[in-house]
Design an enzyme around this catalytic site. Structure first.
Site, mmCIF file in Angstrom:
data_model
loop_
_atom_site.group_PDB
_atom_site.id
_atom_site.type_symbol
_atom_site.label_atom_id
_atom_site.label_comp_id
_atom_site.label_asym_id
_atom_site.label_seq_id
_atom_site.Cartn_x
_atom_site.Cartn_y
_atom_site.Cartn_z
ATOM 1 N N ASP A 186 -2.000 6.776 6.356
ATOM 2 C CA ASP A 186 -3.312 5.995 5.984
ATOM 3 C C ASP A 186 -3.453 4.831 7.058
ATOM 4 O OD1 ASP A 186 -4.294 3.626 5.001
ATOM 5 O OD2 ASP A 186 -2.579 3.220 3.247
ATOM 6 N N TRP A 191 0.396 -0.930 -0.137
ATOM 7 C CA TRP A 191 -0.234 0.073 -0.095
ATOM 8 C C TRP A 191 0.353 1.725 0.006
ATOM 9 C CZ3 TRP A 191 -4.436 -1.304 -2.043
ATOM 10 C CH2 TRP A 191 -4.982 -2.822 -1.530
ATOM 11 N N LYS A 198 -12.326 -1.977 6.597
ATOM 12 C CA LYS A 198 -11.232 -2.540 7.662
ATOM 13 C C LYS A 198 -12.184 -2.506 9.049
ATOM 14 C CE LYS A 198 -9.106 -4.101 3.785
ATOM 15 N NZ LYS A 198 -8.102 -2.617 3.103
HETATM 16 C C1 LIG Z 1 -7.404 -2.108 2.352
HETATM 17 C C2 LIG Z 1 -6.452 -0.884 2.560
HETATM 18 C C3 LIG Z 1 -5.953 0.289 1.181
HETATM 19 C C4 LIG Z 1 -7.183 0.082 0.115
HETATM 20 O O1 LIG Z 1 -8.491 0.801 0.208
HETATM 21 P P1 LIG Z 1 -9.389 1.047 -1.087
HETATM 22 O O2 LIG Z 1 -10.159 1.883 0.676
HETATM 23 O O3 LIG Z 1 -9.804 -0.379 -1.496
HETATM 24 O O4 LIG Z 1 -9.024 2.167 -1.659
HETATM 25 C C5 LIG Z 1 -5.195 1.305 0.968
HETATM 26 N N1 LIG Z 1 -3.872 1.067 2.185
HETATM 27 C C6 LIG Z 1 -4.364 -0.304 3.498
HETATM 28 C C7 LIG Z 1 -3.176 0.088 4.674
HETATM 29 C C8 LIG Z 1 -5.288 -1.093 3.330
HETATM 30 O O5 LIG Z 1 -5.213 -1.825 4.262
#
Ligand SMILES: *Cc1c(COP(=O)(O)O)cnc(C)c1O
Length: 364
Positions: free
Chosen positions: A176, A109, A200
């Protein structure tokens, strides 16, 4: 066991995302699909400019502020496009063409975030754990003073590592937090911008949480498309266009549940207990082993492998008999991954460790 028997039994859902939410949230969401709050209307046909929905949006934003302990300087937004859209929206708003931003490369990511940032300015990758397949969090690194911000991925969902210490820096911090937001205490106010796809740990897929300090905005020279400029979303109270009404509503239900459970403090305690229980079994059980450095192990996504690859499929089959689902590892890292998000109970982790023990007996 027959398929019908299997589907009737209690499931222990270790999916990485979209992932488990509390049963009570599903029940309330289901009821609201048929009749929202005795209005005679489904939440799905409720206009976003109605009092019913503006109250939902306001309460959801206020609860995020409360649960994260945010000060008056921070704004809370629910946007479209997932965390992946934030990979571009962040540098578009914060980084000019000739300026530099610092990024920590700790997995898939962060790699994607780096790729997008390069479209808007200079990116300095200040540290990387790629040399050992992202099995650790880099410790000693310097951030250039003139970097507009430092970007980290607080929890690496695919490899199963987590920043235990947030790096000290005088630069603006951007994170993030998609896979560990609201799972542990952090000084959230030290961040200039935080983003998280909600699927998540906060709600269903369909909306993205952004927490931002408006003081870092409005400094780039480029013209921003209306929908990409955070300031427009702040001004309109996260209702610049039709928000993802249902997703925001389900987030609200889950945020209320979280508060009732004791908030982030209570979650941190429970999550630590769940992770300790599972890692202890991985370390004890001669058939399995962890994949990352102990000090950097994630409390949210526990990655492990079968020492003998021939055991992999039999263990997945064995787990099905316990109602365990969603533990197959990501295709990039293989093996197993058990995600222990807030809504997953300690008893589900007990069932998984019991399955690991009985698998050991079966194989030895
Ligand atoms: C799942 C995830 C993403 C992607 O998220 P989307 O909402 O599908 O774009 C980005 N960063 C991390 C750390 C993730 O776990």
């Amino acid at each position: 066991m027959s398929l019908t028997e299997l589907s009737a039994m209690t499931k222990h859902n270790f999916n990485a995302g979209p992932s488990i939410l509390p049963r009570t949230v599903f029940e309330q969401a289901a009821a609201a699909v048929l009749d929202y709050n005795h209005t005679g209307l489904s939440i799905l046909e409720t206009g976003h400019r109605t009092a019913a929905f503006t109250e939902i949006m306001e309460e959801a934003r206020a609860l995020v502020k409360e649960l994260m302990g945010l000060d008056e300087d921070h704004e809370v937004l629910f946007l479209h496009g997932g965390a992946s859209t934030q990979f571009m929206q962040v540098p578009m708003n914060l980084l000019d063409n000739k300026e530099c931003a610092a990024y920590a490369d700790t997995g898939v990511w962060s790699g994607k975030a780096i790729k997008e940032a390069k479209l808007f300015g200079n990116v300095e990758v200040v540290c990387s754990s790629k040399d050992r397949n992202y099995a650790y969090i880099p410790k000693d690194f310097a951030v250039p003073n003139d970097a507009k911000y430092l970007h980290i991925t607080t929890n690496n969902t695919i490899y199963g590592t987590q920043w235990k210490q947030i790096p000290h820096t005088s630069n603006v911090l951007v994170a993030d937090m998609s896979s560990d937001i609201l799972s542990r205490r952090l000084k959230f106010n030290q961040f200039g911008l935080i983003y998280a796809g909600v699927q998540k740990n906060i709600g269903p897929a369909g909306t993205t949480l952004v927490v931002v300090n408006p003081r870092i905005l409005g400094k780039v020279k480029r013209a921003l498309p209306t929908m990409m400029d955070y300031r427009n979303h702040i001004r309109e109270g996260s209702m610049l266009n039709t928000p993802p009404v249902f997703a925001v509503y389900v987030c609200l239900l889950n945020l209320r549940w979280l508060k009732q459970m004791g908030g982030v403090d209570a979650m941190e305690k429970l999550n630590a207990e769940k992770a300790a229980m599972l890692y202890a079994e991985i370390d004890r059980n001669p058939l399995f082993q962890g994949q990352v450095d102990q000090a950097d192990r994630s409390q949210m996504n526990v990655c492990f492998v079968a020492k003998d690859p021939a055991h992999e499929q039999p263990f997945l089959d064995h787990c099905r008999e316990y109602g365990i689902t969603g533990i197959k590892g990501h295709r990039l890292s293989g093996g197993f991954r058990a995600s222990l998000y807030n809504a997953l109970s300690l008893s589900s982790v007990e069932v998984l460790t019991e399955a690991m023990r009985s698998f050991e007996e079966k194989m030895m």
